[in-house]
Design a protein around this motif. Structure first.
Motif, short mmCIF file in Angstrom:
data_model
loop_
_atom_site.label_atom_id
_atom_site.label_comp_id
_atom_site.label_asym_id
_atom_site.label_seq_id
_atom_site.Cartn_x
_atom_site.Cartn_y
_atom_site.Cartn_z
N ASP A 192 0.79 -1.04 0.00
CA ASP A 192 -0.04 0.04 0.05
C ASP A 192 1.07 1.19 0.01
OD1 ASP A 192 -2.87 -1.05 0.42
OD2 ASP A 192 -1.45 -2.13 1.89
N HIS A 193 1.87 1.17 0.60
CA HIS A 193 2.93 2.35 0.62
C HIS A 193 4.30 1.98 0.56
CE1 HIS A 193 -0.51 4.75 2.15
NE2 HIS A 193 -0.72 3.79 2.99
N ALA A 194 5.34 2.33 -0.38
CA ALA A 194 6.52 2.16 -0.47
C ALA A 194 7.44 3.35 0.03
CB ALA A 194 7.05 1.72 -1.73
N ILE A 195 8.22 3.24 1.00
CA ILE A 195 9.10 4.57 1.49
C ILE A 195 10.55 4.26 0.95
CG2 ILE A 195 10.02 5.43 3.48
CD1 ILE A 195 7.58 4.14 5.20
N ASN A 196 11.10 5.27 0.11
CA ASN A 196 12.47 5.20 -0.21
C ASN A 196 13.34 5.64 0.90
OD1 ASN A 196 14.91 5.58 -1.50
ND2 ASN A 196 14.21 6.36 -3.24
N TYR A 197 14.20 4.68 1.61
CA TYR A 197 15.05 5.18 2.88
C TYR A 197 15.83 5.80 2.46
CZ TYR A 197 17.84 1.22 1.50
OH TYR A 197 18.97 0.23 0.67
N ARG A 198 16.52 5.91 1.17
CA ARG A 198 17.49 6.80 0.90
C ARG A 198 17.19 8.33 0.89
NH1 ARG A 198 21.60 3.22 -0.94
NH2 ARG A 198 20.84 1.38 -1.72
N GLU A 199 15.85 8.67 0.89
CA GLU A 199 15.34 9.92 0.40
C GLU A 199 14.41 10.38 1.58
OE1 GLU A 199 13.52 9.81 -3.44
OE2 GLU A 199 15.55 9.74 -4.60
N GLN A 200 13.86 9.45 2.36
CA GLN A 200 12.74 9.69 3.28
C GLN A 200 13.13 9.35 4.72
OE1 GLN A 200 9.93 7.87 0.53
NE2 GLN A 200 8.40 9.79 1.04
N ASP A 201 12.77 9.81 5.87
CA ASP A 201 12.96 9.33 7.20
C ASP A 201 11.83 8.42 7.00
OD1 ASP A 201 12.88 8.69 10.00
OD2 ASP A 201 13.08 10.75 10.29
N PHE A 202 11.96 6.99 7.48
CA PHE A 202 11.14 5.97 7.52
C PHE A 202 10.22 6.15 8.61
CE2 PHE A 202 14.27 2.96 9.06
CZ PHE A 202 13.60 2.44 10.01
N VAL A 203 10.83 6.38 9.78
CA VAL A 203 10.04 6.71 10.98
C VAL A 203 8.97 7.56 10.94
CG1 VAL A 203 10.14 7.21 13.32
CG2 VAL A 203 11.93 5.78 12.26
N ALA A 204 9.45 8.85 10.52
CA ALA A 204 8.27 9.85 10.04
C ALA A 204 7.43 9.45 9.14
CB ALA A 204 9.31 11.16 9.78
#
Length: 334
Positions: A192-204
Motif C-alpha cells: 500500500d505504501h513504499a518508502i525510499n529510505y535513501r530519500e525519506q525518514d521511514f520513522v516519520a
C-alpha cells in the motif's frame, strides 16, 4: 531410478568472497530414515548462503556443509519409513543444506508438491521465503486481518513474499526500498505504501501514513541503527520480528518504548528451528498458502537464473542488492 555414484556441486575453497566457489565432484549424500533424495533441477539463492560462504553462518552439525536451503526437482530415492512420497514425484523442499548440488537429501516432512500451474523453476523459489515469512509474520508476529505490517527490504525475496502474503490475508502493507523502481514494483505486487529510505525518514513516514498510530507488526532483517527506529514505528501492542542483522546485531536502544507501548520483540532462524516446527510449517503452507498459488492470488517473482557453475556471479548479484525478486541456480534444468 538409476543413480550415479557421483554428482556435481558447488564447493567452497575457503571462507571469502564469491569467487571462492567452484564446481567440484562428490559422492551422493547418504539417506537417513525419514529423508528423501532429490534430483535437483533448480535451487534458490538466499542471503544465508552468502553468509555461510563468507564464514559467518556455519551449518548445524548434522546438516550438509554444501550451500543451498531450497530446491525443486524429482524424488530419486526414499529413506526408511517414508510413505508420503514416491520415486518420480515432483516436489519442492526446504533443505538443511546441500541444495547447490545435483542431488540433495532433506526430511520428507519438508517437501511440498509443486503448485498446480507452476514450473519447477518457480516452485524452487518458494520454500525458504515462504517458510520464513509464514512462521515469523503470521505465527510469531501474529499478523491479523485489518492490521498493518511494515517490512524492510520489500523488493527482495523475503520482502515480496511478505507483501503478497500479508495482502492475501487482509493486512495493510508499508515497505522500505532503496530506489523508485523497487518502490513501484512493490506497489504493483501489493504494498500500500513504499518508502525510499535513501530519500525519506521511514520513522516519520510511518507516523504520517498511520496517523501516528504506528504499525502492528514489523519484519526486520537490517538490525543495527534500525533497531531503535523500529521500536518508534510500532503501535501499542506492536510486535517486532527479527530474521537477520545485515547492519549488525548490536545497538544502543531506549527500551522504554517496550514498556510504554507494551511491545513484543521476537525472532527466529529457520535453519536452526526444530524439525517438528519446520514440518508443521510445511503442513500449514500446504493447507493455507499453496492453494493461493493455484488460484493466482500469489505469484513467484524470479529476477535472474544462473547456471550452477556461475554460482559466484549469482552471489555477487545478491550482495549488490540490485535485484527485484529471487535469484536462482539452474542445476539440472527440466
Amino acid at each position: 531410478m538409476n543413480l550415479p555414484s557421483t554428482m556435481r556441486y558447488i564447493a567452497i575453497r575457503a571462507p571469502g568472497p564469491p569467487d571462492v566457489m567452484a564446481i567440484a565432484d562428490a559422492e551422493l549424500p547418504a539417506l537417513k530414515p525419514g529423508e528423501v533424495l532429490i534430483r535437483v533441477a533448480y535451487a534458490g539463492v538466499n542471503r544465508p548462503d552468502c553468509a555461510q560462504r563468507a564464514g559467518g553462518y556455519p551449518p548445524p552439525p548434522d546438516a550438509s556443509p554444501i550451500l543451498g536451503l531450497e530446491v525443486a526437482g524429482t524424488i530419486a530415492a526414499l529413506g526408511e519409513g517414508v510413505e508420503t512420497l514416491r520415486v518420480g514425484d515432483a516436489a519442492c523442499a526446504l533443505t538443511p543444506g546441500g541444495g547447490y548440488a545435483e542431488y540433495c537429501t532433506t526430511p520428507a516432512a519438508y517437501c511440498l508438491p509443486v503448485p498446480r500451474g507452476l514450473s519447477l523453476l518457480e516452485a524452487a523459489s518458494l520454500p525458504e521465503n515462504y517458510f520464513t515469512v509464514w512462521h515469523n509474520v503470521f505465527e510469531r508476529g501474529r499478523l491479523e486481518q485489518g492490521e498493518t505490517l511494515l517490512v524492510h527490504g520489500g523488493s527482495g525475496g523475503i520482502g515480496l513474499t511478505a507483501i503478497q502474503l500479508a495482502k492475501a490475508f487482509g493486512a495493510t502493507i508499508i515497505t522500505t526500498v532503496g530506489n523508485a523502481d523497487k518502490a513501484a514494483y512493490c506497489i504493483e505486487i501489493g504494498a500500500d505504501h513504499a518508502i525510499n529510505y535513501r530519500e525519506q525518514d521511514f520513522v516519520a513516514e510511518v507516523s504520517r501514513i498511520t496517523g501516528k498510530h504506528g504499525v502492528d507488526v514489523l519484519l526486520d532483517m537490517v538490525g543495527g541503527d534500525y533497531i531503535e527506529k523500529n521500536l518508534k514505528c510500532l503501535a501499542l501492542e506492536g510486535r517486532l520480528v527479527f530474521i537477520a542483522f545485515l547492519h549488525g546485531s548490536r545497538a544502543e536502544v531506549d527500551w522504554r518504548f517496550i514498556m510504554l507501548k507494551r511491545q513484543t520483540i521476537t525472532g527466529s532462524t529457520m535453519r536452526a528451528s526444530p524439525q517438528e516446527r519446520k514440518a508443521a510449517i510445511a503442513r500449514a503452507l500446504s493447507e493455507r498458502v499453496w492453494p493461493l498459488f493455484e488460484s493466482g492470488v500469489l505469484k513467484p517473482v524470479i529476477y535472474r537464473v544462473f547456471p550452477l557453475q556461475d554460482a559466484a556471479a549469482a552471489h555477487a548479484l545478491m550482495e549488490s542488492s540490485q535485484h527485484i525478486g529471487k535469484i536462482m541456480l539452474a542445476v539440472r534444468p527440466q
